[in-house]
Design an enzyme around this catalytic site. Structure first.
Site, mmCIF file in Angstrom:
data_model
loop_
_atom_site.group_PDB
_atom_site.id
_atom_site.type_symbol
_atom_site.label_atom_id
_atom_site.label_comp_id
_atom_site.label_asym_id
_atom_site.label_seq_id
_atom_site.Cartn_x
_atom_site.Cartn_y
_atom_site.Cartn_z
ATOM 1 C CB SER A 142 68.036 36.235 13.789
ATOM 2 O OG SER A 142 67.112 35.334 13.248
ATOM 3 C CG ASP A 167 60.915 40.580 13.547
ATOM 4 O OD1 ASP A 167 60.297 39.591 13.087
ATOM 5 O OD2 ASP A 167 62.047 40.477 14.059
ATOM 6 C CG HIS A 224 64.149 39.004 11.521
ATOM 7 N ND1 HIS A 224 64.010 38.932 12.894
ATOM 8 C CD2 HIS A 224 65.041 38.040 11.189
ATOM 9 C CE1 HIS A 224 64.776 37.963 13.361
ATOM 10 N NE2 HIS A 224 65.417 37.411 12.355
#
Length: 714
Positions: free
Chosen positions: A269, A616, A669
């Site tokens: 991320s 996602d 995610h």
């Protein structure tokens, strides 16, 4: 006589009303024939005695009736209790039953299977967590934080939210001008693998990957968690904590102590762009850089395997800065469970499932979104996730790379089994792009549904100078709530000016945020940039504010290094928003909110005021895959040494039932960290495999076609 008295008693008892939630209260208990008190035998003519008996009967009745009157809080607690009890009972049964029963057999972990095939640890592994998933602990605090020394304030049990929510918020906030510690407060990143293995008890982040790495021989001598304070700007993690210097030293140590084997780095991320900043910092000369020299990355790093990369930003950052909202808040007026503000996790669970709007209610005056906004606007790192590349990447008022994306056909396509899982490109343009309703995703913020659809010639637009004039004419007004935000300094005329502009693109959004959040933007723009470099050799790009933007910095000279973009696809992901003014009679400090009544036609990508694209759930495919698909593919001005790039997409498959937890094929995610295919790819590269040996690209989305639509000089 006794029968008459009992009848009169029942007449006096009023039935308890049902709660507005629809749950019946406890019924008044029936009176047993053998009561705890005796009714005296009296003459029917003796009215005074009858009255006395009635009085005796009525007194305990009133007391009982009062004790059975439930408040909303009581119902909340019971509902929460039932939910928690049911959940724990299911978990208990799941772990108690034999594993070989049909439907309960746990799939073999990829690490165990690969170990049986002879795969062993080779290259050291460095894990880089993203935003909010790393733990933070207290080293110095105000008097209200007495007894919390080195206790986790973020990540873990979140017990302090129960006890002292406002104190907790105060200690998680940074200084509004410096972006560093407020006076008298020191909160630091938790060190070690425990920093981000679990976000909360039972909610894994890196734990599953670490466990599978251990199955092929990894331990703390060859695996390292590069924990850092994710609230700070990237350069400030070095200025305050020397986090970048520690990471440089640790990689060098792992390289030497593991037989001079290059390191495999696995960021997630926001950690992806944090490590991109590190790649530039480590080779730059001091005092701004780490002084490693031009060959440092080539010598020490084998591969960078980016999970859920937010290379080009995340549109939901815009909505969180504008109104502390995203899809989840718009639907239930509250953020995801990781942002637990002014409440407790179980209470929020109730509000998410039973009472939407409760925490943002004008009656309860909790002002949850205001608390979220006040605290998060002190975190400079959030600005690093703003969309990068302007209209060239994200589109303008009339165009965007995903404008022909069709949510209906995309959903059907991802449900179909793939004929060739390891093909270099499974994209079918005819299936993926069926013209149904051209969505103008380039209008990231639109005020009113009509403004998201009408031709740009009919839209009124403001230039940056007009925003400045509007800004200077604002008059501060007092908030009717207890939580102050920067909106409290704006007049109604200025707020109306924002709405009149109708639509904002990735370029004009910067002006909008400078207008509504001037302090935050002035501080954060000293650390981050969101444009596209014209000439990368311009000396100005030697400044650290450009290093986390892949469109304004070069990759290192490391031709043998590999870069992977690993991300989930097949989940509707936020791309743009339809806004409206908040009701003027509401007592809050946030004048804008997502218009949840704005919906498109059947099969449309507009639902509840949010336009969706493929991704996602947090990062759109465009942001996650563009750099590996085009920006860095081959020798480009952003990748002068031609570092090999690979796209590995993971098609989302939700768990079949609650007992499967978050699933082993999830593309979400965070849940993707438990995806068996992703874990296998990482383990194989850590054990020495190359991208070509993995099978090259694996693409299910339309990232190639999207990239071709973007006209950028390479």
């Amino acid at each position: 006589m006794a029968s008459i008295l009992r009848f009169r008693k029942l007449c006096y008892l009023e039935p308890v009303k049902c709660s507005p939630l629809g749950f019946e209260s406890f019924e008044t208990p029936k009176i047993d024939k053998k009561e705890s008190f005796e009714i005296p035998k009296v003459d029917e003519k003796n009215e005074s005695v009858v009255s006395a008996v009635e009085e005796v009967l009525e007194k305990p009745t009133k007391k009982k009736r009062q004790s059975k009157e439930w408040r909303c809080t009581d119902y909340c607690c019971w509902i929460i209790g039932y939910l928690c009890t049911t959940w724990w009972l299911l978990l208990f049964l799941y772990h108690s039953l034999p594993a070989n029963l049909p439907g309960l057999k746990v799939p073999e972990p990829p690490g165990a299977r690969l170990n049986r095939e002879g795969l062993t640890a080779l290259h050291p592994v460095v894990l880089v967590p993203g935003i909010v998933t790393g733990g933070l602990e207290l080293w110095e605090g105000r008097p209200c934080a007495e007894g919390l020394f080195r206790r986790r304030l973020w990540g873990g049990s979140f017990t302090e939210i129960f006890k002292r929510p406002l104190c907790w918020l105060e200690h998680l906030s940074l200084h509004n001008e410096t972006g560093l510690d407020p006076p008298g407060i020191r909160v630091r990143a938790v060190p070690g693998l425990v920093a981000a293995d679990y976000f909360a008890p039972g909610y894994f982040v890196w734990a599953v990957l670490i466990e599978n790495l251990a199955r092929i021989g990894y331990e703390e001598k060859n695996i390292y968690m590069a924990a850092y304070d994710w609230r700070l700007s990237f350069q400030n993690t070095e200025n305050r904590d020397h986090a970048l210097s520690k990471l440089k030293s640790k990689i060098e140590l792992l390289y030497v102590t593991n037989g001079y084997k290059k390191v495999v780095v696995v960021p997630h991320s926001m950690g992806v762009i944090y490590f991109l900043h590190f790649l530039k910092w480590v080779e730059s000369p001091p005092p701004m850089g780490g002084g490693g020299g031009s060959g440092w990355c080539s010598k020490h790093i084998k591969a960078v395997m980016n999970i859920g990369p937010a290379f080009l930003g995340v549109p939901k950052t815009v909505s969180s800065m504008l109104s502390a909202e995203a899809k989840d808040i718009a639907f239930i007026r509250f953020y995801k469970s990781i942002l637990l503000v002014h409440g407790v996790s179980s209470f929020i669970l109730f509000c998410r499932t039973v009472a939407p709007g409760l925490l943002d209610s004008k009656y309860f005056r909790l002002q949850t979104l205001e608390h979220i906004m006040r605290v998060s606007r002190t975190w400079d790192s959030i600005i690093s996730l703003m969309p990068k590349g302007g209209e060239t990447i994200w589109g303008n008022l009339d165009w965007s790379p995903e404008e022909e994306h069709d949510c209906d056909s995309a959903k059907k396509r991802y449900l179909q089994p793939s004929l060739n899982e390891n093909s270099s490109n499974n994209t079918d343009g005819k299936r993926g792009f069926q013209v149904k309703e051209r969505m103008k995703y380039g209008r990231i913020i639109s005020f009113g549904k009509a403004a998201s659809d009408i031709p740009s010639s009919q839209l009124s637009t403001l230039g940056s100078k007009e925003f400045m004039r509007a800004s200077t004419s604002t008059n501060s007004h007092a908030s009717c709530g207890e939580v102050w935000t920067e909106y409290d300094e704006m007049s109604r005329e200025s707020i109306q000016k924002v709405v009149e502009n109708k639509a904002y693109t990735a370029r004009t959004l910067i002006d909008l945020l400078r207008f509504v959040a001037p302090k935050m933007m002035q501080r954060a723009e000293a650390h981050f940039s969101h444009g596209i470099a014209e000439i990368l050799d311009d000396p100005k790009y030697a400044h650290y504010k450009y290093w986390s933007n892949p469109l304004e910095t070069k990759l290192p000279e490391a031709p043998d290094m590999e870069i992977y973009c690993l991300y989930g696809v097949g989940i509707p992901t936020e791309r743009s928003y339809v806004y409206k003014l908040s009701p003027s009679d509401r007592c809050n400090s946030i004048p804008f909110q997502i218009d949840t009544s704005a919906d498109g036609s059947d099969g449309s990508c507009l639902k509840g005021g949010v336009h969706f694209v493929d991704g996602d759930e947090s990062v759109p495919v465009l942001s996650a895959g563009f750099m590996c698909a085009k920006g860095w593919r081959g020798r480009t001005r952003f990748n002068p040494s031609g570092i090999a790039t690979y796209i590995r997409e993971y098609r989302h498959k939700p768990p079949a039932n609650l007992l499967e937890g978050r699933g082993v094929e999830s593309g979400a995610h965070v849940d993707i960290m438990g995806n068996a295919a992703l874990i296998e790819d990482i383990l194989r590269v850590a054990a020495g495999a190359t991208g070509a040996e993995l099978g090259g690209d694996r693409i299910y989305s339309d990232i190639i076609k999207m990239s071709e639509r973007i006209d950028i000089r390479l």
